[in-house]
Design an enzyme around this catalytic site. Structure first.
Site, PDB file in Angstrom:
ATOM      1  N   HIS A 117      35.169  42.843  22.256  1.00 12.06           N
ATOM      2  CA  HIS A 117      36.116  43.954  22.125  1.00 12.06           C
ATOM      3  C   HIS A 117      37.274  43.811  23.123  1.00 12.06           C
ATOM      4  O   HIS A 117      38.444  43.828  22.743  1.00 12.06           O
ATOM      5  CB  HIS A 117      35.362  45.272  22.367  1.00 12.06           C
ATOM      6  CG  HIS A 117      36.219  46.496  22.306  1.00 12.06           C
ATOM      7  ND1 HIS A 117      36.169  47.376  21.256  1.00 12.06           N
ATOM      8  CD2 HIS A 117      37.139  47.000  23.168  1.00 12.06           C
ATOM      9  CE1 HIS A 117      37.037  48.371  21.473  1.00 12.06           C
ATOM     10  NE2 HIS A 117      37.624  48.159  22.635  1.00 12.06           N
ATOM     11  N   GLU A 118      36.920  43.644  24.388  1.00 12.33           N
ATOM     12  CA  GLU A 118      37.975  43.548  25.409  1.00 12.33           C
ATOM     13  C   GLU A 118      38.821  42.302  25.193  1.00 12.33           C
ATOM     14  O   GLU A 118      40.027  42.309  25.418  1.00 12.33           O
ATOM     15  CB  GLU A 118      37.386  43.583  26.825  1.00 12.33           C
ATOM     16  CG  GLU A 118      36.631  44.874  27.158  1.00 12.33           C
ATOM     17  CD  GLU A 118      37.406  46.158  26.867  1.00 12.33           C
ATOM     18  OE1 GLU A 118      38.652  46.152  26.903  1.00 12.33           O
ATOM     19  OE2 GLU A 118      36.745  47.182  26.574  1.00 12.33           O
TER      20      GLU A 118
HETATM   21 ZN   LIG Z   1      39.243  49.298  23.366  1.00 14.71          ZN
END
Ligand SMILES: [Zn+2]
Length: 679
Positions: free
Chosen positions: A467-468
């Protein structure tokens, strides 16, 4: 001031270890003054207004201030000290006040309007036209149309909001750190997985304590609530967490009220019905009402599944403990849910950890983006970060062009805040002199390597890393010429599309085979385990969705409907809403919003915007169907996603970018289907 203040002339590679708290104030004062000077130069009367002397100058005006401020803000988040916190507390309001003043500057507003009236402006197209249009809208939304007297009020209001929200955030950090629970009787650890026990042992050792030390940090708190057999201890943790900052010396309740009041006042001064309409004018949703309806629609579709799940869980407890077992308390829900998951799927998430050693996960993720987007990631151990644990990488295009660098910092420290996040240090992009590389970072708080083992992640941790990194790609791959519209500088309800879409690959067999290997044997993730993991994915999906909806609805209710005089205590008001979305009755001391950093830890942040997580899930589930169709390693699909989304920042209306990717508008059906919430 020392002549060698590193914050004043930051080279591309930031000399983190040379930056000291004492540098912060003097450097920021100088950089602020320089930015002010440039602002005045743009605003001063010009015989001829051009793109270059007005709009391009505006976009470049505060670049060195932005970079230095990003560095200081980051150090305060990931390598703080009492001195740094104090220095940051002093300069943050000044910097925020400067940013807030830009669209309130009369000369600048005049300059933008003068430029907008030129033939050059009328002939603008594409990103430059969008920048001009958005700048005018932003100025108006920030109060350019206000009287000089009201502008002064607005400035003061913004400064106060920055101070109050910083205080809110620091209270939460301190209250979280203050709590510890030390166990000396091994019998009290029953139920906990070995990883949580090991981590608690290390934590105790690091503090010079006997036994096992647990905290409210997620890697400690989550296993306690999920696995610990001793219900009174789970209750203690739950209550401590959910009542943070609701009393004592770190009370946030008054701050919440003041923050809401200032936001409402701000919206009304600008002619908006409420704060949500002000914030959402610039978002894909457009208006508070649309976001509200979006959430209520999802709630209606989720509720029948939610009720069924809750009834199932109670029935399961009674199967285990007899027909007179009591109803579930909030601190029982995760615990019995995990037991039910194990009973139903014979599946313990902890079984996956050995297959997710951090280094392999990262290597696999970098290989994935190489296949999809033709970019390579190379580690450079010679470049130092803000802590010895920080890693540095370079991202290169298929032709070898250097697109940007990034830092990664994955494990908790006392001087680092919780959670996972991405941030930008430098925003590059195409310029007349060639492409300027970007610089960014990603941080997490995963279980660190212990007892000679590598760091072993949960599957959720793996998703967080992906995600990051998705956010980071949005920043590093940007090809937008204007900093203000580049990278992740997009509408808040669009910004999670590049990050959340990455999580989809964590559920695909072919993608997992790139990295999911047992850290000792090198064995691939067994098919049976994978099947169980997939089956468990939609387990209690309605509860997960209701939780997100509860935050979104509470947030919008506070910013659209709440009236202190009419509705009374803000904690009780919020609790009553949250209760409607909760699987168990919330206790009297429940005060989640006093620790709701998403909404109260910055002047805007996710305020009136929490719905955007779900909104973006609709987008990401839908967009991933392109990769389902073309193949999960499809370079064709990857390059289309890169070209329409990752490189484009906010250079075009996000709804338009999405149409360019999919050939149509978003369809929520893919999200409901992915979550198993279809009849
Ligand atoms: Zn996010």
């Amino acid at each position: 001031m020392s002549e060698q203040n590193p914050l004043l002339e930051l080279p591309f590679q930031i000399p983190f270890t040379a930056i000291q708290a004492a540098h912060v104030e003097p450097a920021m004062q100088v950089l602020l003054a320089r930015a002010e000077e440039r602002l005045e130069a743009i605003a001063a009367p010009h015989a001829v207004r051009t793109w270059d002397n007005t709009m391009a100058a505006l976009d470049a005006m505060s670049e060195d201030l932005d970079v230095a401020f990003a560095v200081v803000r980051h150090l305060e988040a990931a390598a703080t000290s009492p001195e740094l916190r104090e220095a940051f507390g002093k300069i943050e309001p000044l910097v925020m006040a400067f940013y807030a003043r830009i669209p309130l500057h009369e000369g600048l507003w005049r300059a933008v309007q003068e430029f907008a009236a030129t033939g050059e402006a009328k002939g603008l197209t594409g990103v430059r036209k969008r920048y001009l249009d958005k700048t005018i809208q932003n100025f108006l939304r920030s109060g350019a149309g206000l009287s000089p007297e009201d502008k002064k009020k607005m400035e003061a209001l913004d400064v106060e909001l920055a101070e109050l929200t910083t205080k809110f955030s620091q209270n939460v950090l301190d209250a979280t750190n203050e709590f510890e629970h030390v166990v000396t009787d091994e019998a009290m650890l029953k139920g906990l997985p070995p990883s949580a026990v090991d981590a608690a042992r290390e934590s105790a050792k690091a503090k010079g304590l006997e036994g096992w030390r647990f905290t409210l940090q997620a890697p400690s708190y989550t296993p306690v609530l999920t696995y610990l057999d001793h219900a009174p201890t789970r209750e203690k943790f739950y209550r401590a967490y959910m009542s943070r900052c609701s009393g004592g010396t770190r009370d946030n309740r008054e701050l919440v009220l003041k923050i809401l009041e200032l936001r409402t006042r701000k919206a009304s001064m600008l002619g908006f019905a409420d704060f949500s309409d002000l914030v959402l004018e610039d978002r894909m949703a457009g208006r508070g009402e649309r976001a509200w309806q979006f959430l209520l629609d999802l709630r209606a579709k989720t509720e029948p599944f939610f009720e069924r799940e809750n009834a199932e869980l109670l029935a399961f407890r009674r199967e285990l403990e007899g027909p007179s077992a009591p109803a579930l308390q909030p601190w029982d829900v995760s615990y019995y849910a995990e037991k039910l998951r194990q009973a139903r799927y014979d599946f313990d998430e902890e079984q996956l950890r050995p297959y997710f050693p951090m280094e392999r996960v990262l290597a696999g993720m970098y290989e994935l983006v190489e296949r999809l987007y033709g970019v390579t990631v190379e580690r450079d151990p010679a470049v130092a970060g803000w802590d010895p644990a920080v890693l540095y990488y370079r991202l290169k295009d298929s032709d070898g062009a250097f697109l940007g660098g990034f830092y990664a910092d994955w494990y908790p420290r006392e001087n680092k805040r919780g959670g996972a996040w991405m941030d930008a240090f430098r925003t590059g992009g195409p310029t007349a002199a060639g492409f300027v590389p970007h610089l960014g970072l990603m941080c997490g708080n995963m279980n660190p390597p212990v007892g000679g083992k590598p760091a072993l992640l949960t599957h959720r941790d793996v998703e967080t890393v992906f995600h990051e990194f998705g956010h980071l790609l949005h920043h590093l791959l940007s090809k937008v010429e204007l900093r203000g519209l580049a990278g992740t500088n997009v509408a808040w309800d669009f910004v999670e599309l590049p990050s959340q879409i990455m999580e989809n690959w964590c559920w695909e067999r072919e993608a997992l085979d790139l990295f999911a290997r047992h850290y000792e044997t090198g064995e691939a993730l067994p098919e049976e385990l994978f099947r169980k993991m997939k089956a468990a994915r939609t387990f209690r999906a309605a509860n997960a969705q209701m939780r997100q909806l509860s935050f979104g609805v509470t947030d919008l209710a506070l910013h659209r409907h709440y009236d202190a005089a009419r509705d009374g205590d803000v904690v009780a008001y919020s609790k009553a809403i949250l209760q409607q979305y909760s699987a168990a009755p919330l206790p009297d001391d429940h005060a989640m919003i006093a620790g709701f950093t998403h909404v109260f830890a910055s002047p805007v942040g996710y305020a009136a915007g929490y719905y955007s997580y779900k909104w973006a899930e609709v987008l990401d589930a839908d967009a991933f169907s392109l990769f389902r169709e073309k193949g999960v390693f499809s370079r064709e699909a990857g390059m289309r996603f890169r070209g329409t989304i990752l490189e484009r920042g906010d250079s075009e209306d996000p709804a338009q970018l999405f149409r360019a990717l999919m050939g149509r508008d978003p369809d929520p059906a893919a999200l409901l289907e992915r979550a198993g919430l279809v009849a």
